[in-house]
Structures are given as C-alpha cells and as structure tokens.
Design a protein around this motif. Structure first.
Motif, PDB file in Angstrom:
ATOM      1  N   PHE A 265       0.825  -1.202   0.000  1.00 10.80           N
ATOM      2  CA  PHE A 265       0.000   0.000   0.000  1.00 10.80           C
ATOM      3  C   PHE A 265       0.863   1.258   0.000  1.00 10.80           C
ATOM      4  N   GLN A 266       1.963   1.257   0.748  1.00  9.17           N
ATOM      5  CA  GLN A 266       2.845   2.410   0.739  1.00  9.17           C
ATOM      6  C   GLN A 266       3.388   2.661  -0.666  1.00  9.17           C
ATOM      7  N   ARG A 267       3.690   1.595  -1.389  1.00 15.02           N
ATOM      8  CA  ARG A 267       4.203   1.744  -2.752  1.00 15.02           C
ATOM      9  C   ARG A 267       3.127   2.254  -3.694  1.00 15.02           C
ATOM     10  N   ILE A 268       1.904   1.785  -3.490  1.00 12.36           N
ATOM     11  CA  ILE A 268       0.806   2.269  -4.324  1.00 12.36           C
ATOM     12  C   ILE A 268       0.614   3.766  -4.123  1.00 12.36           C
ATOM     13  N   ARG A 269       0.649   4.217  -2.871  1.00 12.89           N
ATOM     14  CA  ARG A 269       0.486   5.647  -2.617  1.00 12.89           C
ATOM     15  C   ARG A 269       1.597   6.446  -3.277  1.00 12.89           C
ATOM     16  N   ARG A 270       2.822   5.930  -3.213  1.00 15.14           N
ATOM     17  CA  ARG A 270       3.939   6.655  -3.830  1.00 15.14           C
ATOM     18  C   ARG A 270       3.784   6.702  -5.336  1.00 15.14           C
ATOM     19  N   GLN A 271       3.460   5.569  -5.948  1.00 11.63           N
ATOM     20  CA  GLN A 271       3.279   5.540  -7.398  1.00 11.63           C
ATOM     21  C   GLN A 271       2.129   6.454  -7.821  1.00 11.63           C
ATOM     22  N   PHE A 272       1.061   6.470  -7.031  1.00 10.19           N
ATOM     23  CA  PHE A 272      -0.085   7.307  -7.349  1.00 10.19           C
ATOM     24  C   PHE A 272       0.299   8.780  -7.296  1.00 10.19           C
ATOM     25  N   GLN A 273       1.037   9.175  -6.268  1.00  7.06           N
ATOM     26  CA  GLN A 273       1.459  10.566  -6.144  1.00  7.06           C
ATOM     27  C   GLN A 273       2.389  10.975  -7.281  1.00  7.06           C
ATOM     28  N   GLN A 274       3.236  10.051  -7.735  1.00  7.36           N
ATOM     29  CA  GLN A 274       4.183  10.363  -8.797  1.00  7.36           C
ATOM     30  C   GLN A 274       3.516  10.481 -10.159  1.00  7.36           C
ATOM     31  N   HIS A 275       2.576   9.595 -10.440  1.00 10.14           N
ATOM     32  CA  HIS A 275       2.057   9.485 -11.797  1.00 10.14           C
ATOM     33  C   HIS A 275       0.645  10.018 -11.975  1.00 10.14           C
ATOM     34  N   CYS A 276      -0.004  10.426 -10.885  1.00  9.13           N
ATOM     35  CA  CYS A 276      -1.382  10.895 -11.031  1.00  9.13           C
ATOM     36  C   CYS A 276      -1.642  12.093 -10.125  1.00  9.13           C
ATOM     37  N   GLU A 277      -0.743  13.061 -10.176  1.00  9.63           N
ATOM     38  CA  GLU A 277      -0.896  14.221  -9.303  1.00  9.63           C
ATOM     39  C   GLU A 277      -2.122  15.054  -9.656  1.00  9.63           C
ATOM     40  N   SER A 278      -2.660  14.887 -10.856  1.00  5.07           N
ATOM     41  CA  SER A 278      -3.838  15.654 -11.260  1.00  5.07           C
ATOM     42  C   SER A 278      -5.142  14.912 -11.002  1.00  5.07           C
ATOM     43  N   CYS A 279      -5.082  13.733 -10.407  1.00  8.09           N
ATOM     44  CA  CYS A 279      -6.279  12.904 -10.272  1.00  8.09           C
ATOM     45  C   CYS A 279      -7.232  13.385  -9.179  1.00  8.09           C
ATOM     46  N   GLY A 280      -6.709  13.942  -8.110  1.00 10.19           N
ATOM     47  CA  GLY A 280      -7.577  14.526  -7.107  1.00 10.19           C
ATOM     48  C   GLY A 280      -8.270  13.554  -6.184  1.00 10.19           C
ATOM     49  N   HIS A 281      -7.816  12.307  -6.099  1.00 17.74           N
ATOM     50  CA  HIS A 281      -8.358  11.400  -5.101  1.00 17.74           C
ATOM     51  C   HIS A 281      -7.233  10.642  -4.413  1.00 17.74           C
ATOM     52  N   THR A 282      -7.553   9.906  -3.369  1.00 22.94           N
ATOM     53  CA  THR A 282      -6.546   9.332  -2.487  1.00 22.94           C
ATOM     54  C   THR A 282      -6.788   7.846  -2.263  1.00 22.94           C
ATOM     55  N   PRO A 283      -5.859   6.966  -2.630  1.00 23.41           N
ATOM     56  CA  PRO A 283      -6.019   5.542  -2.311  1.00 23.41           C
ATOM     57  C   PRO A 283      -6.144   5.341  -0.802  1.00 23.41           C
ATOM     58  N   VAL A 284      -6.965   4.367  -0.411  1.00 25.81           N
ATOM     59  CA  VAL A 284      -7.190   4.102   1.010  1.00 25.81           C
ATOM     60  C   VAL A 284      -6.940   2.634   1.307  1.00 25.81           C
ATOM     61  N   MET A 285      -6.649   2.354   2.577  1.00 26.84           N
ATOM     62  CA  MET A 285      -6.441   0.977   3.033  1.00 26.84           C
ATOM     63  C   MET A 285      -7.171   0.772   4.354  1.00 26.84           C
ATOM     64  N   LEU A 286      -7.842  -0.347   4.481  1.00 26.10           N
ATOM     65  CA  LEU A 286      -8.447  -0.792   5.730  1.00 26.10           C
ATOM     66  C   LEU A 286      -8.017  -2.224   5.990  1.00 26.10           C
ATOM     67  N   PRO A 287      -7.634  -2.553   7.230  1.00 27.10           N
ATOM     68  CA  PRO A 287      -7.519  -1.652   8.363  1.00 27.10           C
ATOM     69  C   PRO A 287      -6.396  -0.638   8.149  1.00 27.10           C
ATOM     70  N   SER A 288      -6.316   0.344   9.003  1.00 29.22           N
ATOM     71  CA  SER A 288      -5.333   1.411   8.869  1.00 29.22           C
ATOM     72  C   SER A 288      -3.923   0.859   8.684  1.00 29.22           C
ATOM     73  N   SER A 289      -3.213   1.391   7.697  1.00 30.52           N
ATOM     74  CA  SER A 289      -1.836   0.945   7.472  1.00 30.52           C
ATOM     75  C   SER A 289      -0.898   1.418   8.577  1.00 30.52           C
ATOM     76  N   VAL A 290      -1.350   2.369   9.382  1.00 29.84           N
ATOM     77  CA  VAL A 290      -0.523   2.913  10.461  1.00 29.84           C
ATOM     78  C   VAL A 290      -0.980   2.423  11.826  1.00 29.84           C
ATOM     79  N   LEU A 291      -2.266   2.539  12.103  1.00 35.36           N
ATOM     80  CA  LEU A 291      -2.756   2.343  13.463  1.00 35.36           C
ATOM     81  C   LEU A 291      -2.977   0.888  13.848  1.00 35.36           C
TER      82      LEU A 291
END
Length: 586
Positions: free
Chosen positions: A302-328
């Motif tokens: 999931f961390q890699r997906i977020r990075r790839q998304f930020q790099q290649h789709c900065e104009s997309c305007g939405h945010t990949p999500v993960m459940l359960p929380s990738s942090v908590l």
C-alpha cells in the motif's frame, strides 16, 4: 533379490518424504477473482475505458511476474459481471480454496455511496456503506425506492453492508482475503458498520502559522460545540483477515484514464493503455518490486501504491485508502505476504513514448490572459504558457480580479496571492522548492507510513475541524515533521519539545500528532492547501548527535536548512508527504 527389493523400498520411501517436504499436503495456495465492467447494459450509464485493460494487465502480472497459477484465476468482464455472477463467484472462492489459502478479489468499474449526489444519495443506501455497480444495474429501478432489498440478486447493485459483508465474514474465518476496488467512493464499499465520522460532500484545509504552534491553548469558542469537528480514530473495521484497498476516500471520485488523454500526452499509464488511475499505481507497484522483496506485505504494498499514485497521477484529485489502517492497526494480516509461497520472476518491462519522467515537475502553468495582466510573471523560469490544461505542471496561476489564484494541477485551491511581483515570485519559488523536495524524496518514500485523521477521510477538511496525524516507522528513527502553509512559510511540527527531541521511534511504534494532552491542531482560515512533510531519519543522525535541543529549536526552518539536515548523514532516510485542503462551510 530381497536385498534389492529392500533397497528399492528405501529409495521409494525417501522419494515420498522428499516430495512431501517439497510440497506439503496443505500448502497455501493463491486464488484470484478479477472483475471489470467497461460497457454497461443500460446505455444511460457512462461506459469506462479502463476496466477491461485493468483485468487483462493484472492477470498478466500475476501469472507472468508473480508465478500465480493461471487455473486459480477467474475473470468476469462486462456481461459476465452481473450482480448474481459476481456474488456467485465470490461464494465459489470458498469451495475452490481451502483454509489458510490467500484470496484476491478485484473490481474495476463504477461505484457509488450515499455521498454520491448524482446517484447514491437517491438510492437510500445504508449510511456508511458504499456499493459497486454491476453490469446489469438499472438506475430507474432504484430512484424513489424506500430501501435496497438485500435479497434481490438481480438489481445490479452490490451493497457493501448487505451483500459483501456476509460473504467476507465467512471467508474471514479461515482465509486471508485481499479486496481491491477501483471505483468511485470506494472507501465505503467493503466497510460494513457505521463510522462516527461523517465526511462532507465538498471538503478542503489550511494550517496557517498561528495554528502550527502547539501548546497555545484551545481554539476559538465558536468551534467548541462543533458537532462534526472531531475525527473518530477508533476502529470500525469488522474483519481480522481481510485487507481492503480502495481507489478513493469515501467522498471522492476515482479517475479513469482515457486513451485519448494518453495519446495526447496529458497522462501516462504503465503500458500506454487506458486504465483506472488506482489500478495503474497498483500495476506499477507490483512490477517495480524488482525482486528484492518477494515477501511483499500488504502494508508495504500500500505504501508503494500511494507513492506511485502521487508520482504518476498528481492531477487525479483522489486518495487511495487501506483498511484496516496501514498505520494504526496491529492486526497481523497487514504484515502477511501478499502472495505467500510465490516468488517474483524477471520483471515485465513496458516501454511507451509517454511513460517518462516529467521534465516539468516544478513547472508553473500560466494562461495568456493572466500573463498579459501580470507580465512580471514572465520571469518565472520554468513556466508553460500554452494554456492551463496543456502539459504537466505542479502549479496553475490564473487571474482572479485583484488577486492571482494559485491551484494545484488537480484544481485544488492553494492560496490567493496579492498581484505583487516580489511577494508572488517569492511564493512561487518556495512552491517550486517544495516540488523539487517531493521529487527528490520519491525514491525513499516506501518505509514511512503516514495517515491523516481517519483512513477513509481523505485530505479535505472544513474550518473548525481538528486534524490528527499518525505515523509508523519500520526501524529505529528520529522523526522530523514540517508544515508548509498557504503563505509559503515552513514550520516545524515535530520535535516541538525537548522530550520529543530526545525520543527515538522504534520499529512498529505509532506516533500521533498532536500528542495526548497537547492542544488541538484545528483548521482555520484562510482556505487553501498546506503541505506536511514527514521524515524518519537514522536514530544516530548527526543533527541529533552533534547538537542539542536548544540549538536545534533556534534554527530557522527553510528548504535550504532541510536539505542540509537530510544530507548530513550518509544513512538513508524515509519520507512521506501529505497535503491538507481546507474550505469554509457553504
């Protein structure tokens, strides 16, 4: 003769033992159900270009690169992907698999929820539950209905709470299930219970310098009784062995990248074909694994997906999500390997004319009208004046009466600038420094997990709401958190005290900002976008080893200082960037 027979028996016995050791009787197997709907039966539903390509590319990557057994992959596309067909295929996963097996359920197509004013709000969906739209959905059948009938498998709408949760509950008992939905409002699709946090239809944020200074007390009294200001961080995830990836937060629209956009050079995908933006990031993450980590966990993926998304789709305007929380979360499932017992083959490499690193990552887009009214903007060196919607860039400047309006490339307001050349040029230079820092940090963005508020919340907030950050490191680290506000000023959020200066964050430890007992970080005017920069530095970093809290606290914070701190140590650091968007209530 008896001696020969005895020898043969021993050889055969050894062969059986070896065979059992090589392939245990109960070896974990991997199964996948890949679903894509591009062409819907009802001509009133807008068709999508990406889903068929999504399914085909995912199957190729699973089989060719990750050695996934092709006989264990079921695909349903277009008229095969009816509601009854999809639900039956999920049920059949249980009969096709066995306890301890790993299952992958993927959907690409339309989605909706109660947050969707165009459709979902008129369908009387259960609060807190989204839905994926099957091939046979008929919009007219639902509009005006008092409720969704969970027993009707021929209505074309698969509701998270009533349709999917019972199936996931059953699989959750003794199998590991990875669910990935590339659809609008995907954040609500797999969740089956209510969250106390209810997002708004339109949401935006800014952290001005006045609210980054912690320990300054409570916010204005007008917000004290705000019923929708708190962010409920308690878990509302009902599964133990199900991991869910969604294309977007629960109020966001997911992007389908068209072939026309790719051919025109406005966008690029991993293979030059139309794809969902989230799936493109998923494909890039699986392909770019480079064989170094064949036990890639769900948390790491999931961390890699977020990075790839930020790099290649900065104009997309939405945010990949993960459940359960990738942090908590401390659920063991998030650290399980995505493909148990499977090893990565040589890389699949795609070469397309448009899939190249952008040379304008820090460019400013200025339209001709704005340039004519503010000719001093011509001094912006890395600019593109061919139009607001041509080419790539990180910043769009346009005329707004007495002000210049600065927006991100996906249209989110950053700030309003006075039409003053010196001040505005300084602000632009700071934003360009930010984009360069983000670009430089992209190569070390895998190891630091960061979330803002609730995992499904996204990045948009109303004035008066509190903001909470949570971060987790995977090795002993010193934490550095900075905020760039709408005025272009950089502030230090962490460490903010000598105790935090002395703290070492250990592997798996979660740090929440602001800490318990500290004053809230609360959203106030002006509307716009702040950028939050997170860094996990080696625990023996020279900035700590050769300095003190007093001297560190007195350092002025700017990008030159940041680069000096980062480059003082030869050890690699980890980075994450999150933006926060604020707007006043309508």
């Amino acid at each position: 003769m008896n001696t020969i027979n005895n020898m043969l028996k021993k050889v055969l016995a050894l062969a059986v033992v070896a065979a059992c050791a090589a392939k245990p009787l109960h070896a974990v197997e991997n199964h996948a159900l890949l679903i894509g709907v591009s062409d819907y039966s009802d001509e009133r539903i807008i068709d999508l270009e990406g889903p068929l390509n999504d399914v085909a590319a995912l199957k190729l990557v699973l089989v060719e690169q990750w050695q996934y057994p092709s006989e264990n992959i079921t695909t349903l596309t277009n008229d095969e992907a009816t509601e009854a067909g999809i639900l039956m295929a999920i049920e059949q996963l249980k009969t096709r698999s066995k306890p301890e097996d790993s299952l992958f359920i993927y959907f690409s197509g339309h989605g909706t929820s109660a947050r969707d004013n165009t459709l979902g709000a008129r369908l009387h969906l259960p609060n807190g539950s989204g839905a994926i739209v099957a091939y046979d959905f008929d919009p007219e059948k639902f509009v005006g209905q008092n409720a969704i009938n969970p027993r009707d498998r021929n209505d074309g709408l698969i509701v998270g709470r009533s349709d999917l949760r019972p199936l996931f509950n059953e699989l959750d008992k003794d199998r590991t299930v990875w669910v990935a939905f590339d659809a609008c409002f995907a954040g609500n699709s797999a969740r089956g219970v209510n969250s106390r946090y209810t997002p708004h239809k339109k949401r935006f944020l800014s952290i001005a310098s006045s609210r980054i200074t912690r320990g300054s007390g409570r916010a204005n009294s007008e917000f004290e009784n705000c019923s929708d200001c708190g962010n409920a961080l308690e878990t509302d995830y009902p599964y133990s062995n199900v991991v869910y990836f969604g294309a977007s937060a629960e109020h966001e629209l997911a992007v389908d990248i068209s072939q026309a956009e790719i051919d025109a050079g406005f966008a690029s995908t991993v293979d030059g074909k139309a794809h969902g933006a989230f799936t493109d990031a998923l494909l890039r993450s699986l392909i770019a694994n480079d064989g170094a980590n064949t036990d890639l966990s769900y948390r790491e993926l999931f961390q890699r997906i977020r990075r790839q998304f930020q790099q290649h789709c900065e104009s997309c305007g939405h945010t990949p999500v993960m459940l359960p929380s990738s942090v908590l979360t401390d659920l063991a499932v998030v650290d399980k390997p995505v493909f148990p017992r499977l090893k990565q083959s040589p890389l699949i490499v795609y070469k397309t004319k448009n899939d190249k690193e952008s040379e304008s990552a820090t460019s400013v887009l200025i339209d001709d009208e704005t340039l004519a009214k503010s000719p001093w903007l011509a001094s912006v060196v890395t600019r593109n004046i061919s139009g607001l919607y041509e080419g790539n860039g990180a910043l769009v400047l346009s005329n707004a009466g007495n002000y210049l309006e600065a927006r991100s490339i996906d249209g989110k307001l950053i700030t309003l600038l006075d039409n003053d050349s010196d001040a505005a040029l300084h602000w632009v230079s700071v934003r360009q420094a930010l984009q360069q820092r983000i670009s430089d940090d992209a190569v070390v963005a895998d190891e630091l997990a960061v979330e803002v508020a609730h995992p499904l919340h996204g990045a948009e907030f109303y004035f008066g709401e509190t903001v909470t950050f949570s971060t987790r490191v995977n090795k002993p680290s010193r934490l550095l958190v900075l905020a760039l506000d709408t005025a272009g000023d950089l502030h230090r959020l962490y460490p903010a005290s000598e105790r935090e200066w002395d703290s070492i964050i250990y592997q798996g430890e979660v740090v929440t900002l602001p800490a318990a007992g500290s004053a809230d970080l609360r959203v106030t005017a002006p509307a716009g976008t702040d950028e939050i920069l997170f860094y996990a530095l080696p625990h023996n970093h020279q900035a700590w080893e050769q300095s003190s809290w007093a001297s560190f606290d007195n350092n002025a914070v700017d990008f030159e200082w940041l680069d000096t701190v980062l480059h003082q140590s030869p050890s690699p650091y980890s980075a994450a960037h999150r933006r926060l968007i604020a707007v006043a209530p309508e």
